[in-house]
Design a protein around this motif. Structure first.
Motif, PDB file in Angstrom:
ATOM      1  N   ALA A 124      85.755  39.030 -66.914  1.00 14.88           N
ATOM      2  CA  ALA A 124      85.923  38.031 -65.852  1.00 14.88           C
ATOM      3  C   ALA A 124      87.300  38.081 -65.201  1.00 14.88           C
ATOM      4  N   LEU A 125      88.355  38.231 -66.011  1.00 18.40           N
ATOM      5  CA  LEU A 125      89.705  38.256 -65.446  1.00 18.40           C
ATOM      6  C   LEU A 125      89.903  39.486 -64.564  1.00 18.40           C
ATOM      7  N   LEU A 126      89.366  40.631 -65.002  1.00 13.92           N
ATOM      8  CA  LEU A 126      89.483  41.853 -64.206  1.00 13.92           C
ATOM      9  C   LEU A 126      88.708  41.711 -62.897  1.00 13.92           C
ATOM     10  N   GLN A 127      87.520  41.111 -62.959  1.00 15.54           N
ATOM     11  CA  GLN A 127      86.758  40.844 -61.732  1.00 15.54           C
ATOM     12  C   GLN A 127      87.569  39.951 -60.787  1.00 15.54           C
ATOM     13  N   ALA A 128      88.190  38.907 -61.340  1.00 16.42           N
ATOM     14  CA  ALA A 128      88.964  37.974 -60.519  1.00 16.42           C
ATOM     15  C   ALA A 128      90.099  38.694 -59.805  1.00 16.42           C
ATOM     16  N   GLN A 129      90.794  39.576 -60.516  1.00 19.54           N
ATOM     17  CA  GLN A 129      91.901  40.317 -59.906  1.00 19.54           C
ATOM     18  C   GLN A 129      91.414  41.221 -58.781  1.00 19.54           C
ATOM     19  N   LYS A 130      90.290  41.910 -59.028  1.00 17.41           N
ATOM     20  CA  LYS A 130      89.736  42.816 -58.019  1.00 17.41           C
ATOM     21  C   LYS A 130      89.342  42.040 -56.757  1.00 17.41           C
ATOM     22  N   VAL A 131      88.657  40.901 -56.959  1.00 17.91           N
ATOM     23  CA  VAL A 131      88.215  40.103 -55.813  1.00 17.91           C
ATOM     24  C   VAL A 131      89.417  39.541 -55.060  1.00 17.91           C
ATOM     25  N   ALA A 132      90.418  39.047 -55.804  1.00 22.37           N
ATOM     26  CA  ALA A 132      91.624  38.504 -55.166  1.00 22.37           C
ATOM     27  C   ALA A 132      92.315  39.569 -54.313  1.00 22.37           C
ATOM     28  N   LYS A 133      92.347  40.779 -54.815  1.00 22.69           N
ATOM     29  CA  LYS A 133      92.974  41.881 -54.086  1.00 22.69           C
ATOM     30  C   LYS A 133      92.189  42.204 -52.815  1.00 22.69           C
ATOM     31  N   ARG A 134      90.859  42.210 -52.920  1.00 24.17           N
ATOM     32  CA  ARG A 134      90.037  42.628 -51.781  1.00 24.17           C
ATOM     33  C   ARG A 134      89.957  41.551 -50.698  1.00 24.17           C
ATOM     34  N   VAL A 135      89.956  40.268 -51.088  1.00 25.55           N
ATOM     35  CA  VAL A 135      89.934  39.237 -50.055  1.00 25.55           C
ATOM     36  C   VAL A 135      91.262  39.210 -49.300  1.00 25.55           C
ATOM     37  N   ALA A 136      92.356  39.580 -50.015  1.00 26.85           N
ATOM     38  CA  ALA A 136      93.660  39.647 -49.342  1.00 26.85           C
ATOM     39  C   ALA A 136      93.666  40.776 -48.317  1.00 26.85           C
ATOM     40  N   ARG A 137      93.008  41.897 -48.662  1.00 24.64           N
ATOM     41  CA  ARG A 137      92.906  43.003 -47.702  1.00 24.64           C
ATOM     42  C   ARG A 137      92.037  42.605 -46.509  1.00 24.64           C
ATOM     43  N   GLY A 138      91.133  41.648 -46.737  1.00 28.71           N
ATOM     44  CA  GLY A 138      90.201  41.241 -45.689  1.00 28.71           C
ATOM     45  C   GLY A 138      90.672  40.065 -44.858  1.00 28.71           C
ATOM     46  N   GLY A 139      91.967  39.763 -44.889  1.00 29.43           N
ATOM     47  CA  GLY A 139      92.493  38.758 -43.978  1.00 29.43           C
ATOM     48  C   GLY A 139      93.012  37.499 -44.628  1.00 29.43           C
ATOM     49  N   TRP A 140      92.613  37.222 -45.872  1.00 29.49           N
ATOM     50  CA  TRP A 140      93.178  36.063 -46.546  1.00 29.49           C
ATOM     51  C   TRP A 140      94.641  36.332 -46.868  1.00 29.49           C
ATOM     52  N   ASP A 141      95.413  35.247 -46.938  1.00 30.27           N
ATOM     53  CA  ASP A 141      96.846  35.402 -47.156  1.00 30.27           C
ATOM     54  C   ASP A 141      97.133  36.113 -48.474  1.00 30.27           C
ATOM     55  N   GLU A 142      98.148  36.975 -48.416  1.00 32.70           N
ATOM     56  CA  GLU A 142      98.679  37.592 -49.637  1.00 32.70           C
ATOM     57  C   GLU A 142      99.742  36.629 -50.153  1.00 32.70           C
ATOM     58  N   PRO A 143      99.448  35.853 -51.198  1.00 29.53           N
ATOM     59  CA  PRO A 143     100.366  34.777 -51.594  1.00 29.53           C
ATOM     60  C   PRO A 143     101.662  35.282 -52.203  1.00 29.53           C
ATOM     61  N   ASP A 144     102.751  34.536 -51.924  1.00 33.97           N
ATOM     62  CA  ASP A 144     103.984  34.813 -52.657  1.00 33.97           C
ATOM     63  C   ASP A 144     103.980  33.928 -53.908  1.00 33.97           C
ATOM     64  N   PHE A 145     105.026  34.016 -54.682  1.00 34.01           N
ATOM     65  CA  PHE A 145     105.037  33.305 -55.963  1.00 34.01           C
ATOM     66  C   PHE A 145     104.908  31.796 -55.786  1.00 34.01           C
ATOM     67  N   ASP A 146     105.653  31.225 -54.881  1.00 29.33           N
ATOM     68  CA  ASP A 146     105.636  29.768 -54.710  1.00 29.33           C
ATOM     69  C   ASP A 146     104.262  29.278 -54.270  1.00 29.33           C
ATOM     70  N   GLU A 147     103.632  30.006 -53.342  1.00 29.49           N
ATOM     71  CA  GLU A 147     102.300  29.610 -52.889  1.00 29.49           C
ATOM     72  C   GLU A 147     101.283  29.694 -54.018  1.00 29.49           C
ATOM     73  N   ALA A 148     101.351  30.777 -54.795  1.00 32.36           N
ATOM     74  CA  ALA A 148     100.414  30.939 -55.910  1.00 32.36           C
ATOM     75  C   ALA A 148     100.658  29.871 -56.975  1.00 32.36           C
ATOM     76  N   LYS A 149     101.924  29.553 -57.216  1.00 33.06           N
ATOM     77  CA  LYS A 149     102.276  28.527 -58.213  1.00 33.06           C
ATOM     78  C   LYS A 149     101.763  27.159 -57.759  1.00 33.06           C
ATOM     79  N   ASN A 150     101.942  26.833 -56.499  1.00 30.33           N
ATOM     80  CA  ASN A 150     101.473  25.544 -55.971  1.00 30.33           C
ATOM     81  C   ASN A 150      99.951  25.441 -56.037  1.00 30.33           C
TER      82      ASN A 150
END
Length: 501
Positions: A375-401
């Motif tokens: 599940a964690l590996l799937q989550a990382q893959k999906v997070a990476k691909r949605v970022a390539r597809g236009g969703w924001d690539e979060p910085d540390f503060d955004e991800a932390k918030n």
């Protein structure tokens, strides 16, 4: 008129003539051509006088020049062939170039033809050196591979070599050493070979490691490697793996277990072997890495053999697909794309991957993550691909918030007592952790596995310390548990364990 034109062109050609292996091997056509060139005051060049077949030239009594002097000033075999062909090209108007064996086997002749053009070189082949070697080696009636000693390292590293094998023109100790290394890597240094001398027709069996330990060498020396029985081989190739698996799968006398397996019945073995390889890599144990890499390769080969039996595809199809993918995905190496760093290279790879998979939308890429991934590996893959597809690539503060927001929602769900809401919010929080891992440039799967190992290591040290004090781990107060845990952490920091985490 046509005959005259042909005769005039013929005198302008270079003629290459094979002298054969020994005296008396020169063909009638070869002899006539040598005499013709001599009568017309053409140039007759002999590659070397250091062979038995040179006697065929001496017997004719024609003026000629030997090119042995060129060997001394040529540092590599590539340079030697270039220098030999260059010397012949000086006399292209009416020249005969004489080589031992069959002309088509000679590397300097091949270089000459490339430089002069096929239409400007006439070849009178002559008695084959390799055929004579094969006869002494008793390779008659079977297919065998022939390789010049000058080319054996290159061919062994590229196209590959297989037995029965003949390596000819073994004319020096240094070259013999190169041949020994190439053949030992392929067949094993203790494998027996035939060391053959065409000048006296002798052949003796020696272990491969003695190829470069003979007293003398000349152009007549060769090595013949017989095809070994599977059970007597010292070294194996991928194709031996396939042969063994096919033998194990043979219906009439194969292995009772192997011959009843299907792709479905052994599918989890791939996962198990992959994890065992991962464990070996984490342990930095090269011997174990080698073993587990082999076990994983066996799974790949097994599935290929199963599909070969069904007529779906075979191992060559697998390798072909892999090689094509490596080429078409690396267009920054094999094509017109550019990549100055690893990040650029990954972007090129991903772009080409989407194109090859006909993923004309990012949704197709996002939904293409294998469901069998953890599940964690799937989550990382999906997070990476949605970022390539236009969703924001979060910085540390955004991800932390985002994580803190999800944890707040998880707390509210827990307080509400709604179990389905708790599960949903927990999943959101975990996905936020995967996003946070990307924001800090870490692999969440590896980080979590490292932490699991750290907890295992620390608990083992913790329990050992408690038991050494004669106490029960389940009877400690919280203060005592914390004290023992801090002692373990401090011990690690002082070099008693691993890390400072």
């Amino acid at each position: 008129m046509r005959k005259k034109y042909f005769r005039e062109e013929k005198t302008k050609m270079i003629t290459v003539i094979g002298l054969g292996v020994k005296k008396g091997d020169l063909t009638k056509a070869g002899e006539e051509e040598i005499l013709r060139v001599a009568n017309e005051n053409g140039k007759i060049l002999v590659r070397t006088a250091q062979t038995a077949s040179y006697e065929n030239v001496r017997a004719l009594g024609v003026p000629h020049e030997t090119l042995d002097k060129i060997y001394a000033k040529s540092r590599t075999f590539e340079t030697l062939n270039k220098n030999l062909s260059g010397e012949v090209l000086k006399y292209r108007e009416n020249a005969a170039y004489l080589v031992d064996g069959a002309a088509s086997e000679d590397n300097s002749v091949k270089t000459l033809i490339r430089r002069a053009g096929k239409r400007n070189v006439r070849v009178i082949d002559g008695v084959s050196k390799t055929s004579a070697i094969a006869s002494i080696a008793n390779f008659k009636g079977c297919s065998y591979q022939t390789v010049s000693a000058c080319d054996v390292q290159e061919i062994a590293g590229a196209d590959g070599i297989s037995a029965p094998l003949i390596v000819y023109d073994l004319d020096g100790a240094d070259l013999a050493a190169d041949v020994k290394l190439a053949l030992s890597d392929r067949f094993g240094e203790e494998t027996e070979v035939l060391f053959i001398r065409l000048d006296d027709g002798s052949a003796k069996k020696i272990p491969m490691y003695e190829i470069d330990r003979q007293k003398t060498y000349n152009c007549s020396c060769a090595v013949a490697v017989e095809k070994a029985d599977l059970l007597k081989k010292k070294r194996f190739t991928t194709y031996d793996v396939l042969s063994i698996l096919r033998r194990l799968r043979r219906p009439e006398d194969g292995c009772p277990w192997d011959k009843v397996q299907t792709s479905e019945s052994i599918r989890m073995n791939v996962v198990e072997e992959a994890y065992e390889l991962l464990d070996a890599i984490n342990l930095k144990d090269d011997a174990k890495i080698m073993e587990e890499t082999g076990d994983l390769l066996m799974q790949v080969a097994f599935h290929a053999v199963l599909k070969e039996e069904q007529g779906a595809f075979d191992f060559t199809d697998v390798v072909t697909g892999l090689c094509e993918k490596l080429i078409t995905r690396h267009t920054h190496v094999f094509g017109g794309d550019a990549a100055v760093n690893a990040e650029d290279a990954l972007k090129v790879w991903d772009k080409n991957k989407m194109k090859e998979k006909s993923q004309d939308t990012y949704t197709k890429s996002v939904c293409d993550v294998p469901n069998c991934f953890p599940a964690l590996l799937q989550a990382q893959k999906v997070a990476k691909r949605v970022a390539r597809g236009g969703w924001d690539e979060p910085d540390f503060d955004e991800a932390k918030n985002a994580l803190e927001s999800e944890l707040s929602e998880l707390k509210e769900a827990k307080e509400s007592g709604d179990k389905s809401a708790v599960a949903e919010e927990l999943g959101d929080a975990l996905f936020s952790m995967a996003t946070l891992a990307r924001a800090v440039g870490a692999d969440g799967e590896e980080a979590l596995l490292d932490t699991v190992k750290k907890i295992q290591r620390r608990y083992a040290a913790y329990e050992k310390a408690v038991l050494a004090d004669g106490k029960d781990v389940n009877a400690l107060t919280k203060a005592e548990r914390d004290a023992y845990y801090e002692r373990v952490k401090q011990s690690e920091k002082n070099g008693g364990g691993r890390g400072e985490d």
